[in-house]
Design a protein around this motif. Structure first.
Motif, PDB file in Angstrom:
ATOM      1  N   SER A 102      -0.295 -10.482   7.810  1.00 58.78           N
ATOM      2  CA  SER A 102      -1.456 -10.296   6.946  1.00 58.78           C
ATOM      3  C   SER A 102      -1.057  -9.932   5.516  1.00 58.78           C
ATOM      4  O   SER A 102      -1.828 -10.150   4.580  1.00 58.78           O
ATOM      5  CB  SER A 102      -2.371  -9.207   7.519  1.00 58.78           C
ATOM      6  N   ARG A 121     -11.827 -18.161  26.003  1.00 61.16           N
ATOM      7  CA  ARG A 121     -11.502 -16.741  26.043  1.00 61.16           C
ATOM      8  C   ARG A 121     -11.826 -16.187  27.422  1.00 61.16           C
ATOM      9  O   ARG A 121     -12.777 -15.429  27.609  1.00 61.16           O
ATOM     10  CB  ARG A 121     -12.289 -15.995  24.968  1.00 61.16           C
ATOM     11  N   ALA A 164      -5.230  -4.007  15.660  1.00 58.73           N
ATOM     12  CA  ALA A 164      -5.698  -4.986  14.678  1.00 58.73           C
ATOM     13  C   ALA A 164      -6.280  -4.287  13.458  1.00 58.73           C
ATOM     14  O   ALA A 164      -6.018  -4.686  12.311  1.00 58.73           O
ATOM     15  CB  ALA A 164      -6.730  -5.910  15.311  1.00 58.73           C
ATOM     16  N   PRO A 200     -15.000 -15.882   9.797  1.00 57.96           N
ATOM     17  CA  PRO A 200     -16.030 -15.361  10.707  1.00 57.96           C
ATOM     18  C   PRO A 200     -16.985 -16.421  11.223  1.00 57.96           C
ATOM     19  O   PRO A 200     -17.502 -16.305  12.331  1.00 57.96           O
ATOM     20  CB  PRO A 200     -16.765 -14.322   9.835  1.00 57.96           C
ATOM     21  N   SER A 254      -9.791 -16.393  11.687  1.00 54.51           N
ATOM     22  CA  SER A 254      -9.518 -16.219  10.265  1.00 54.51           C
ATOM     23  C   SER A 254     -10.789 -16.332   9.441  1.00 54.51           C
ATOM     24  O   SER A 254     -10.911 -15.730   8.373  1.00 54.51           O
ATOM     25  CB  SER A 254      -8.493 -17.258   9.788  1.00 54.51           C
ATOM     26  N   HIS A 290      -7.782  -8.938  22.330  1.00 50.67           N
ATOM     27  CA  HIS A 290      -8.590  -8.925  21.094  1.00 50.67           C
ATOM     28  C   HIS A 290      -8.359 -10.250  20.388  1.00 50.67           C
ATOM     29  O   HIS A 290      -7.215 -10.677  20.196  1.00 50.67           O
ATOM     30  CB  HIS A 290      -8.157  -7.773  20.184  1.00 50.67           C
ATOM     31  N   TYR A 291      -9.469 -10.916  20.020  1.00 51.43           N
ATOM     32  CA  TYR A 291      -9.357 -12.170  19.261  1.00 51.43           C
ATOM     33  C   TYR A 291     -10.166 -12.041  17.978  1.00 51.43           C
ATOM     34  O   TYR A 291     -11.323 -11.607  18.003  1.00 51.43           O
ATOM     35  CB  TYR A 291      -9.876 -13.359  20.068  1.00 51.43           C
ATOM     36  N   ALA A 292      -9.569 -12.411  16.856  1.00 55.08           N
ATOM     37  CA  ALA A 292     -10.262 -12.398  15.562  1.00 55.08           C
ATOM     38  C   ALA A 292      -9.956 -13.703  14.844  1.00 55.08           C
ATOM     39  O   ALA A 292      -8.788 -13.986  14.547  1.00 55.08           O
ATOM     40  CB  ALA A 292      -9.812 -11.205  14.714  1.00 55.08           C
ATOM     41  N   SER A 326      -7.736  -3.816  19.740  1.00 51.04           N
ATOM     42  CA  SER A 326      -8.622  -3.699  18.580  1.00 51.04           C
ATOM     43  C   SER A 326      -8.133  -2.619  17.621  1.00 51.04           C
ATOM     44  O   SER A 326      -8.202  -2.786  16.394  1.00 51.04           O
ATOM     45  CB  SER A 326     -10.052  -3.387  19.038  1.00 51.04           C
ATOM     46  N   ASP A 385      -5.845 -16.584  12.175  1.00 49.03           N
ATOM     47  CA  ASP A 385      -6.340 -16.221  13.501  1.00 49.03           C
ATOM     48  C   ASP A 385      -5.389 -15.212  14.143  1.00 49.03           C
ATOM     49  O   ASP A 385      -4.170 -15.273  13.937  1.00 49.03           O
ATOM     50  CB  ASP A 385      -6.426 -17.453  14.406  1.00 49.03           C
ATOM     51  N   THR A 386      -5.946 -14.295  14.916  1.00 53.14           N
ATOM     52  CA  THR A 386      -5.130 -13.256  15.543  1.00 53.14           C
ATOM     53  C   THR A 386      -5.546 -13.060  16.996  1.00 53.14           C
ATOM     54  O   THR A 386      -6.727 -12.871  17.277  1.00 53.14           O
ATOM     55  CB  THR A 386      -5.273 -11.912  14.803  1.00 53.14           C
ATOM     56  N   HIS A 402      -4.451  -4.685   9.865  1.00 51.10           N
ATOM     57  CA  HIS A 402      -5.198  -5.499   8.904  1.00 51.10           C
ATOM     58  C   HIS A 402      -5.901  -4.647   7.851  1.00 51.10           C
ATOM     59  O   HIS A 402      -6.937  -5.050   7.317  1.00 51.10           O
ATOM     60  CB  HIS A 402      -6.216  -6.367   9.641  1.00 51.10           C
TER      61      HIS A 402
END
Length: 397
Positions: free
Chosen positions: A339, A169, A370, A189, A187, A183-185, A367, A382-383, A374
């Motif tokens: 989603s 990243r 997202a 945590p 799937s 922004h990274y999220a 963010s 993953d996003t 979501h």
């Protein structure tokens, strides 16, 4: 560019390992171990190396002693000895290699080696569990060994993920003409990486290159595949290959290295002087452009391209636009729009949401989108979201 003492220490280690023919996975563990020690010490460390008789000896003299618990947590254990002087002996004798000129490329090469090792441990764990289910003898001993392997795997992943944060990243490159944000999220945590990765850097001609990849699969394997793709694209781009040819060239190169790899790819090239943007799309979700006036557009190529690992890979045609001051370009992976398990519905919601957020500071846009997209998650994935906004021209006094 000014390099820190730790950066210079890593570079010397890489040069010594390359000259002695040390395997890249051993080099990766050594570099990571010495880096952790140097950062923990907080002061410059002395380094000496000696190659001979098929071995490379590496000795680090630290300002103070290193506790046994800290030594045991290193990814590559040193020899026993003085707690302030640590020595490693590594097998050498492989063909001498050349360390990549860029330390970032060397880091990526080492990360691939560490991830491959983690894959091996995962496979060993899977095979051990199978053996445990197949036999009734030695159950207790196998259970203990399984627990030890589980702990080794957790420790290996923790070390890799800490070091991979910067490599996977990277922060936005500094470009006067554009504001860039990401922004990274994940799937899951507790799994900080997945198959969605990005890479961005400034080319020698001053243009900005962005790669966005979504590798098919899950877990560490998909991360390794995505990192392999971004590494190949970066190498080809720095060699000067044209944008329209990068996806096909990368696919041809990776077909023999990773025959099972499949990934969608989106490439973007930005010209800071003119504001021109060119997009090459290989089976990836289409970028969205929102003008300063609030008009939205999906950047759809006239000929749809295919991703790496797909039949006839490559972008069919480039999409070109010129960004005016205040125009916003959004790149994303399908986790943003799927989603609710309906890509078309998600795409329509994204087009409606973009103008509402386009006037916000660029750093907050990914963010915010997202969070809005979501609000209901029926399918977790993953996003990655990248926002690019052209700044107003600066008028010199």
């Amino acid at each position: 560019m000014t390099h820190s003492p730790t950066d210079r220490l890593r570079h010397r280690l890489r040069e010594a390992c390359a000259a002695a023919g040390v395997a890249v996975d051993d080099r990766a563990k050594l570099v990571l171990a010495v880096t952790l020690l140097a950062e923990h010490a907080g002061q410059p460390s002395e380094l000496s190396t000696h190659a001979g008789n098929g071995r490379l000896a590496v000795t680090v003299r630290l300002p103070g002693p290193v506790g046994q618990d800290h030594r045991n947590a290193l990814p590559l254990l040193p020899d026993a000895g003085d707690s302030a002087i640590l020595t490693w002996h590594l097998a050498a004798g492989h063909d001498a290699a050349t360390v990549p000129v860029e330390d970032e490329l060397a880091t990526r090469e080492e990360m691939l080696a560490l991830i491959a090792r983690a894959d091996t441990i995962t496979q060993e764990q899977r095979e051990l569990k199978h053996e445990l289910a197949e036999t009734n003898s030695g159950v207790l001993a196998m259970y203990v060994e399984l627990e030890e392997r589980d702990e080794q795997l957790r420790q290996a992943h923790a070390v890799i993920f800490r070091e991979l944060e910067d490599a996977l990243r990277p922060p936005p490159p500094h470009v006067d003409a554009f504001d860039l944000a990401v922004h990274y999220a994940p799937s899951e945590p507790d799994s900080p990486t997945g198959g969605d990765l990005y890479d961005w850097f400034v080319l020698p001609d001053g243009n900005v290159h962005i790669t966005l990849v979504d590798a098919v699969g899950h877990g560490v394997t998909s991360t390794r595949h995505a990192l392999t793709v971004t590494h190949a694209i970066r190498t080809l781009a720095l060699e000067g290959h044209p944008l329209h040819d990068l996806i096909a060239r990368a696919a041809g190169t990776l077909a023999t290295i990773e025959p099972g790899l499949m990934a969608t790819v989106l490439l973007v090239r930005l010209d800071p002087v003119t504001g021109d943007v060119a997009v090459a799309n290989g089976s990836h979700p289409r970028p969205v452009l929102v003008t300063a006036e609030g008009d939205t557009e999906l950047l759809v190529p006239s000929i749809v391209g295919r991703g790496i690992g797909f039949p006839d890979p490559g972008n069919g045609s480039l999409v070109s636009r010129t960004l005016a001051a205040g125009d916003l370009l959004l790149l994303y992976t399908d986790g943003l729009t799927e989603s609710r398990k309906n890509h078309q519905e998600g795409e329509a919601r994204l087009l409606a949401a973009m103008p509402r957020h386009a006037g916000e500071p660029t750093a907050t846009i990914p963010s915010a989108l997202a969070a809005e997209m979501h609000d209901i998650v029926l399918h977790a994935d993953d996003t990655v979201i990248i926002a690019i906004k052209r700044r107003p021209a600066t008028i010199s006094p």
